[in-house]
Write a protein that holds these residues in place. Sequence first.
Motif, PDB file in Angstrom:
ATOM      1  N   LEU A  15       0.828  -1.213   0.000  1.00 34.44           N
ATOM      2  CA  LEU A  15       0.000   0.000   0.000  1.00 34.44           C
ATOM      3  C   LEU A  15       0.858   1.256   0.000  1.00 34.44           C
ATOM      4  CD1 LEU A  15      -2.938  -0.918   2.432  1.00 34.44           C
ATOM      5  CD2 LEU A  15      -3.068  -0.438  -0.023  1.00 34.44           C
ATOM      6  N   ASP A  16       2.008   1.196   0.667  1.00 36.92           N
ATOM      7  CA  ASP A  16       2.930   2.346   0.652  1.00 36.92           C
ATOM      8  C   ASP A  16       3.446   2.601  -0.763  1.00 36.92           C
ATOM      9  OD1 ASP A  16       2.643   2.625   3.405  1.00 36.92           O
ATOM     10  OD2 ASP A  16       4.239   1.178   3.790  1.00 36.92           O
ATOM     11  N   LEU A  17       3.726   1.513  -1.484  1.00 38.15           N
ATOM     12  CA  LEU A  17       4.198   1.666  -2.872  1.00 38.15           C
ATOM     13  C   LEU A  17       3.117   2.297  -3.746  1.00 38.15           C
ATOM     14  CD1 LEU A  17       6.050  -1.736  -3.324  1.00 38.15           C
ATOM     15  CD2 LEU A  17       7.063   0.504  -2.874  1.00 38.15           C
ATOM     16  N   VAL A  18       1.866   1.846  -3.515  1.00 39.46           N
ATOM     17  CA  VAL A  18       0.751   2.441  -4.270  1.00 39.46           C
ATOM     18  C   VAL A  18       0.625   3.922  -3.941  1.00 39.46           C
ATOM     19  CG1 VAL A  18      -1.751   2.444  -4.587  1.00 39.46           C
ATOM     20  CG2 VAL A  18      -0.508   0.275  -4.447  1.00 39.46           C
ATOM     21  N   ASP A  19       0.748   4.243  -2.639  1.00 38.86           N
ATOM     22  CA  ASP A  19       0.652   5.632  -2.195  1.00 38.86           C
ATOM     23  C   ASP A  19       1.729   6.493  -2.855  1.00 38.86           C
ATOM     24  OD1 ASP A  19      -0.284   7.790  -0.799  1.00 38.86           O
ATOM     25  OD2 ASP A  19       0.877   7.360   1.003  1.00 38.86           O
ATOM     26  N   ILE A  20       2.955   6.008  -2.863  1.00 44.75           N
ATOM     27  CA  ILE A  20       4.068   6.743  -3.476  1.00 44.75           C
ATOM     28  C   ILE A  20       3.851   6.888  -4.979  1.00 44.75           C
ATOM     29  CG2 ILE A  20       6.539   6.660  -3.984  1.00 44.75           C
ATOM     30  CD1 ILE A  20       6.884   5.227  -1.278  1.00 44.75           C
ATOM     31  N   GLY A  21       3.375   5.812  -5.596  1.00 44.42           N
ATOM     32  CA  GLY A  21       3.140   5.848  -7.035  1.00 44.42           C
ATOM     33  C   GLY A  21       2.083   6.869  -7.418  1.00 44.42           C
ATOM     34  N   VAL A  22       0.989   6.929  -6.637  1.00 42.44           N
ATOM     35  CA  VAL A  22      -0.080   7.893  -6.932  1.00 42.44           C
ATOM     36  C   VAL A  22       0.424   9.329  -6.787  1.00 42.44           C
ATOM     37  CG1 VAL A  22      -2.304   8.795  -6.136  1.00 42.44           C
ATOM     38  CG2 VAL A  22      -1.961   6.328  -6.339  1.00 42.44           C
ATOM     39  N   VAL A  23       1.169   9.587  -5.703  1.00 37.28           N
ATOM     40  CA  VAL A  23       1.697  10.941  -5.488  1.00 37.28           C
ATOM     41  C   VAL A  23       2.668  11.324  -6.607  1.00 37.28           C
ATOM     42  CG1 VAL A  23       3.122  12.373  -3.971  1.00 37.28           C
ATOM     43  CG2 VAL A  23       1.392  10.857  -2.992  1.00 37.28           C
ATOM     44  N   ALA A  24       3.534  10.367  -6.995  1.00 39.27           N
ATOM     45  CA  ALA A  24       4.480  10.655  -8.077  1.00 39.27           C
ATOM     46  C   ALA A  24       3.750  10.945  -9.386  1.00 39.27           C
ATOM     47  CB  ALA A  24       5.430   9.470  -8.253  1.00 39.27           C
ATOM     48  N   PHE A  25       2.669  10.186  -9.640  1.00 40.63           N
ATOM     49  CA  PHE A  25       1.895  10.398 -10.866  1.00 40.63           C
ATOM     50  C   PHE A  25       1.245  11.780 -10.861  1.00 40.63           C
ATOM     51  CE2 PHE A  25      -2.167  10.088 -13.165  1.00 40.63           C
ATOM     52  CZ  PHE A  25      -1.697   9.743 -14.427  1.00 40.63           C
ATOM     53  N   VAL A  26       0.689  12.180  -9.703  1.00 40.87           N
ATOM     54  CA  VAL A  26       0.047  13.501  -9.605  1.00 40.87           C
ATOM     55  C   VAL A  26       1.073  14.609  -9.813  1.00 40.87           C
ATOM     56  CG1 VAL A  26      -1.148  15.091  -8.050  1.00 40.87           C
ATOM     57  CG2 VAL A  26      -1.849  12.700  -8.144  1.00 40.87           C
ATOM     58  N   VAL A  27       2.239  14.467  -9.175  1.00 39.48           N
ATOM     59  CA  VAL A  27       3.285  15.483  -9.333  1.00 39.48           C
ATOM     60  C   VAL A  27       3.733  15.574 -10.790  1.00 39.48           C
ATOM     61  CG1 VAL A  27       5.664  16.086  -8.731  1.00 39.48           C
ATOM     62  CG2 VAL A  27       4.081  15.280  -6.960  1.00 39.48           C
ATOM     63  N   TYR A  28       3.879  14.399 -11.427  1.00 38.22           N
ATOM     64  CA  TYR A  28       4.277  14.364 -12.843  1.00 38.22           C
ATOM     65  C   TYR A  28       3.247  15.078 -13.721  1.00 38.22           C
ATOM     66  CZ  TYR A  28       5.052  12.355 -17.475  1.00 38.22           C
ATOM     67  OH  TYR A  28       5.244  12.180 -18.827  1.00 38.22           O
ATOM     68  N   LYS A  29       1.968  14.820 -13.451  1.00 36.85           N
ATOM     69  CA  LYS A  29       0.915  15.459 -14.239  1.00 36.85           C
ATOM     70  C   LYS A  29       0.885  16.971 -14.015  1.00 36.85           C
ATOM     71  CE  LYS A  29      -1.085  12.214 -16.597  1.00 36.85           C
ATOM     72  NZ  LYS A  29      -1.102  12.300 -18.084  1.00 36.85           N
ATOM     73  N   VAL A  30       1.116  17.383 -12.757  1.00 40.30           N
ATOM     74  CA  VAL A  30       1.132  18.817 -12.460  1.00 40.30           C
ATOM     75  C   VAL A  30       2.274  19.502 -13.201  1.00 40.30           C
ATOM     76  CG1 VAL A  30       1.524  20.525 -10.640  1.00 40.30           C
ATOM     77  CG2 VAL A  30      -0.024  18.612 -10.231  1.00 40.30           C
ATOM     78  N   ILE A  31       3.442  18.848 -13.222  1.00 37.82           N
ATOM     79  CA  ILE A  31       4.592  19.423 -13.934  1.00 37.82           C
ATOM     80  C   ILE A  31       4.288  19.534 -15.428  1.00 37.82           C
ATOM     81  CG2 ILE A  31       6.982  19.001 -14.622  1.00 37.82           C
ATOM     82  CD1 ILE A  31       7.426  17.771 -11.866  1.00 37.82           C
ATOM     83  N   LEU A  32       3.670  18.482 -15.997  1.00 37.21           N
ATOM     84  CA  LEU A  32       3.304  18.548 -17.416  1.00 37.21           C
ATOM     85  C   LEU A  32       2.299  19.659 -17.684  1.00 37.21           C
ATOM     86  CD1 LEU A  32       2.894  14.809 -18.515  1.00 37.21           C
ATOM     87  CD2 LEU A  32       4.784  16.365 -19.003  1.00 37.21           C
ATOM     88  N   LEU A  33       1.386  19.854 -16.711  1.00 40.16           N
ATOM     89  CA  LEU A  33       0.331  20.854 -16.886  1.00 40.16           C
ATOM     90  C   LEU A  33       0.884  22.267 -16.893  1.00 40.16           C
ATOM     91  CD1 LEU A  33      -2.773  21.190 -17.077  1.00 40.16           C
ATOM     92  CD2 LEU A  33      -2.785  21.449 -14.598  1.00 40.16           C
ATOM     93  N   VAL A  34       1.843  22.536 -16.014  1.00 40.85           N
ATOM     94  CA  VAL A  34       2.339  23.911 -15.874  1.00 40.85           C
ATOM     95  C   VAL A  34       3.589  24.176 -16.690  1.00 40.85           C
ATOM     96  CG1 VAL A  34       1.384  24.026 -13.553  1.00 40.85           C
ATOM     97  CG2 VAL A  34       3.773  23.394 -13.842  1.00 40.85           C
TER      98      VAL A  34
END
Length: 269
Positions: A15-34
């Motif tokens: 579950l920790d790996l899933v948590d880290i993966g989701v946060v990394a994905f969100v950060v990646y998307k935010v960087i792509l967005l801005v």
Amino acid sequence: MLTDLLAPFFQIRWLDLVDIGVVAFVVYKVILLVKGTRAMQMLMGLGVVLLTMVLARQLHLVTIHWIIQSFLASLILVIIILFQSDIRKALARMGRGPMLAGGHEQAAATLEEVSRTAVTLASRMTGALIVLERRIGLADYVDTGVRLDAVVSRELMTTVFHVNTPLHDGAVIISGNRIVAARCVLPLSTSSDGSRQVGTRHLAAMGLTEETDAVAVVVSEERGRVSLAVGGQLTQDLDAVALRNKLNELFQIGQKHSRRFWKRERKSA
């Protein structure tokens, strides 16, 4: 020794790996967005502020640390104010998914009529702004104009944009294969590149396509040139063939026909 160093990793749950993966994905998307926008510069500015606060804390600069800490206490509100436009775009993009968005299909005949109208108006040096709705609804902008419910035709649109008619100023909005409104008011682009040698119609086309996934065709009354706005980006000086090809590509006219033909071939095989 090695076992002690690796011990924390053995305690990580899936579950920790899933948590880290989701946060990394969100950060990646935010960087792509801005990326490439003013928001990226603002984020870098906030990073400098955070770094300054850390340094002030380490160096015991009490006043500076207190000022920055007080500023960051309202960070959420500051972020919403600074990034309200980008947050609105991000939420709109989230709604573009196939499960959340309905959308309309433009027929090839509708796009052909739009292309012919734009070229005709350009040859007459008559300004025009034609918006084609895609998956994000344009009801808010339709409400600013005069509602219509008419089949898309070159004759009707050239009449609407004639300078002596009351509906010529503003945008025509097409949803599916129907003209749903005329004389619509659109938001102007806030991009720093948007004010470079373009008129109000072009800024409105860029502004709307920055906020939505709509496609806007603009005819300049000063130069008699046709432009296309998608995603806030303007492609200028299009001739009839280039405009038709770009519209067909954006609405996947050829691909849809190919897929349907392929399906028919499979059924008949």
